[in-house]
Enzyme design. Structure first.
Site, short mmCIF file in Angstrom:
data_model
loop_
_atom_site.label_atom_id
_atom_site.label_comp_id
_atom_site.label_asym_id
_atom_site.label_seq_id
_atom_site.Cartn_x
_atom_site.Cartn_y
_atom_site.Cartn_z
N ASP A 138 57.09 9.77 55.87
CA ASP A 138 56.76 10.48 56.55
C ASP A 138 57.77 11.74 57.83
O ASP A 138 58.97 11.60 57.73
CB ASP A 138 55.03 9.79 57.15
CG ASP A 138 54.35 11.25 57.40
OD1 ASP A 138 54.57 12.48 56.92
OD2 ASP A 138 52.78 11.41 57.16
C1 BGC Z 1 51.92 14.60 57.24
C2 BGC Z 1 52.35 14.04 55.57
C3 BGC Z 1 52.13 15.42 55.13
C4 BGC Z 1 53.58 15.43 55.44
C5 BGC Z 1 54.70 16.65 54.44
C6 BGC Z 1 52.81 14.97 57.89
O1 BGC Z 1 52.95 15.23 59.18
O2 BGC Z 1 51.41 13.15 57.92
O3 BGC Z 1 50.63 13.87 55.11
O4 BGC Z 1 52.40 15.00 53.61
O5 BGC Z 1 53.58 15.90 57.00
O6 BGC Z 1 53.67 18.18 55.36
#
Ligand code: BGC
Length: 764
Positions: A299
């Site tokens: 993530d």
């Molecule tokens: C989120 C993810 C997301 C990623 C990219 C993160 O803050 O937890 O779910 O895909 O950002 O935008």
């Protein structure tokens, strides 16, 4: 040395003219090639990659400059740009639009030594420009075909905009409405969640990944993110084996079985290990036991977050832990690109692990057909034709209607009459064209949803008056949220009260603004934000004939409304066509059939609240006035609206619940029920089957959803609905993570919600 130099020059020349060397036969055709063919190509490519180039494939950067403008000259952006040109970037996220994607892809393909195309990722969560309901709302449809189709529309639009990978579906089970990201998932139940995971993966990926209308999906967040303590985003997760295996993991497994090509790990620590550095989750379970052949992306910055978690001592250590644990791609921590090569040279990370990650990443690039044509998702004409097409808007309207849940409808207050009525429409959310788009809809243009006001204006037969009443709050963007809830301004109340006085019926649209749920939007209170409760009560004093339409991204606490308001409609954040969907339900042109995918608590103190809880040793009051049983002294145990609840404009009767137990012969138990539409209009019912395993080596929940069917019946029509229970539905994971089916007595319930008492029993 000389030989290598010549080989490199040759490759540069090749990469200037086309995506990759034809002689190496690394191209893929338009249909996804057999896995053995792709594996050979990946191996050939891997064989000529330097360690740095391999690690580059494991590096993902956020879009860091306006690609079609001048190149960055200084600072981090310039460094990232250098990396891109050197082939040290395998993927980018948040670069979108054909022009932009083509520009970055061109650098990867034409300026790097090997010309390996980028995979372009994006959070196309519930729609792209055309926005479908938030996933929690869609889940309320219990209509897997509608959910699949909504994901297909999302994929089509995102793909037309240059994207080939979405960070969806989020399949985190959550029992805690305080957690803002419940809006992004399938609710509280692992069985329903698994079906939804499968439908959404199939919708995004179709059955041929190389098709230009499909994109790779990503099951996230692996794992346990939805169990953040106290519902506070990013918080610690500490769960036992039984919850992990029986509740958290099943939707991920279902996504894997549906063919999802990527997983994303998560921010949280799970039982003391940050998920990003968790070998047990990523290598042992996902890639080992489940045999997942795709790749795992971290993530955003989650590798680096292992430092504040107290698990990695510094960035280098974090990279080492993540690589060993099986995180294949680093999203925005910059740690792999910085440290991994040294870690390999120092023999702290084995190069075979790097090869394994790169193999997985390159394989997906081949499957998508990017080596064949890196610009296949970059077609301006298609972009114009596909995005915001009428067909897409029709599809999201359809799923929006199916997502609406009729929570209460005393004395058939709904549907509204279509003519001769004075209707007062009250609430700032009623004219809001932004909030219905919900959270996590980065690509959607602001203020493009059909508002409830516009939806109701499409019905001309009544006299409609609108009064805002009060602002809710000012939600800015996905990333910046002004927690400026209006708790003081009641200046619009008088106008609303006057409008209500003159009306036959009042429709009040209350709830949360679109950005009040989603990532980083945990709430400690679950009531109507700001002065909305006061507005509701003030209007109710002058005209109690109120239909309350909720717009929200999570279950809310609605006790007063439930006691006092005759009709309540759960209208969620329903996307681009929200207002039409709601108006069509209010006017009876669509008979609601949605059922709640999460329990609605009576008070925050009950949270986490979920239907499939354990019985405990003291489930009932032993005698009047005794206190020593599992309860609150100031609140009921039950939710206000249970999981699976939802009404219709017609009624359904369940009769004759039969069990045919052939388990010992054929391994099957058949269950049937006779369902009748006993009302006056055609309607759809979600028939739900729950089981209870009465005694087991690990205690089982009081009810577990194990089957459902969406049935449409004409007035007076009856149908026998049949379910088949097999080992898959009758077993569970024990505390060693083994799936077992145990002999003994079971109860089976079939009805219209998890509160059904319509039951029978059988013995295995
Ligand atoms: C989120 C993810 C997301 C990623 C990219 C993160 O803050 O937890 O779910 O895909 O950002 O935008």
């Amino acid at each position: 040395m000389k030989y290598i130099f010549i080989l490199f020059l040759g490759l540069v020349a090749i990469s200037m003219t086309g995506p990759i060397d034809n002689d190496l036969n690394l191209k893929s055709t338009s249909e996804t090639e057999p896995s053995e063919v792709i594996a050979k190509k990946v191996d050939s490519l891997l064989a000529i990659m330097t360690l740095e180039e391999k690690i580059g494939q494991m590096n993902q950067y956020n879009g860091f400059w306006n690609v079609t403008g001048p190149a960055p000259e200084n600072g981090d952006a310039a460094k990232k740009y250098e990396h891109l040109k050197k082939g040290y970037v395998g993927s980018m996220l948040n670069v979108r639009g054909v022009k932009e994607v083509r520009a970055v892809q061109k650098i990867a393909v034409e300026e790097t030594r090997l010309g390996i195309p980028l995979i372009i990722g994006f959070d196309a969560i519930h729609g792209y420009k055309t926005t479908s309901p938030i996933p929690l709302a869609e889940s309320a449809s219990w209509d897997m075909e509608a959910i699949r189709l909504a994901a297909e529309v999302t994929a089509k639009e995102a793909a037309a905009s240059g994207i080939n990978w979405t960070f969806a579906p989020m399949v985190d089970i959550s029992r805690d409405a305080r957690w803002g990201r419940v809006m992004e998932g399938g609710g509280e139940d692992p069985y329903l969640g698994s079906k939804i995971a499968e439908a959404r993966v199939k919708g995004f990926q179709g059955d041929d990944l190389s098709n230009i209308y499909t994109i790779a999906a990503c099951a996230k967040h692996f794992a346990g993110y939805g169990f953040a303590e106290a519902g506070r985003d990013y918080n610690t997760v500490d769960v036992g084996t039984s919850t992990l295996y029986n509740v958290i993991l099943p939707p991920f497994k279902a996504a894997k079985e549906a063919g999802v090509r990527t997983f994303m790990n998560s921010f949280n620590d799970l039982n003391g290990i940050p998920a990003t550095g968790d070998k047990f989750l990523q290598r042992d379970i996902l890639k080992g036991e489940w045999g997942f052949t795709g790749f795992v992306v971290s993530d955003w910055g989650s590798m680096r977050e292992m430092i504040p978690h107290g698990y990695a001592k510094d960035g280098k250590h974090a990279a080492e832990l993540a690589a060993i644990a099986g995180s294949d791609m680093d999203m925005e921590s910059y740690l792999y690109v910085e440290h991994l090569a040294n870690l390999v040279r120092e023999k702290k990370v084995d190069e075979s692990l790097i090869d394994d990650s790169v193999r997985r990443i390159l394989t997906l690039k081949y499957e998508l057909g990017l080596f064949d044509d890196p610009y296949k998702y970059c077609d301006e004409t298609r972009e114009k034709e596909v995005i915001n097409s009428k067909e897409n808007h029709d599809a999201v309207l359809d799923v929006a209607k199916k997502s609406i849940v009729l929570l209460k409808n005393d004395n058939n207050m709904l549907p509204l009459k279509k003519s001769g009525q004075k209707i007062a429409l009250i609430g700032a959310l009623a004219s809001d064209k932004n909030s219905p788009l919900g959270s996590w809809r980065i690509a959607a243009d602001d203020n493009t949803a059909i508002s409830v006001l516009e939806g109701m204006q499409a019905y001309k037969g009544n006299e409609l008056t609108f009064a805002k009443g009060a602002d809710v709050s000012v939600g800015k963007t996905q990333f910046v949220f002004e927690t400026k809830i209006n708790t003081t301004d009641r200046s619009g109340f008088d106008e609303a009260i006057e409008a209500a006085k003159k009306a036959d019926k009042v429709v009040m649209v209350l709830g949360e603004v679109g950005f009040q749920s989603g990532e980083g939007r945990s709430r400690a209170n679950l009531d109507l934000p700001g002065v909305q409760q006061d507005l509701l009560e003030a209007v109710h004093k002058v005209n109690p004939n109120i239909v309350l339409v909720l717009n929200n991204g999570r279950p809310l606490v609605l006790n007063w409304a439930h006691e006092n308001i005759p009709a309540i409609v759960e209208g969620w954040h329903l996307g681009s066509q929200a207002g039409h969907a709601i108006a069509q339900v209010l006017y009876g042109d669509y008979n609601p059939s949605g059922k709640l995918p999460m329990s609605f608590p009576r008070s925050v103190g009950q949270v986490p609240i979920y239907y499939n809880h354990k019985n405990t040793g003291r489930p009932t009051i032993p005698a009047p006035n005794l206190v020593f049983w599992t309860h609150y002294i100031d609140e009921d145990n039950s939710p206000l609206y249970p999981f699976g609840h939802g009404l219709s404009y017609t009624n359904f009767k369940y009769e004759d619940l039969q069990v045919t137990n052939n388990y010992r012969v054929s391994g099957e138990v058949k269950v049937s029920v006779n369902l009748t539409n006993s009302g006056n209009v055609e309607g759809k019912e979600v028939v739900q089957l729950y089981t209870r395993d009465l005694f087991a080596s690990v205690t089982r929940p009081v009810k577990e959803l194990k089957g459902f069917e969406l049935v449409s019946l004409k007035p007076g029509e009856s149908k026998i609905i049949e379910f088949t229970l097999t080992q898959a539905e009758l077993g569970f994971y024990n505390n060693k993570g083994e799936f077992v089916v145990e002999r003994g007595e079971f109860e089976v319930f079939v009805g219209g919600s998890s509160a059904t008492t319509n039951k029978n029993s059988f013995e295995l």
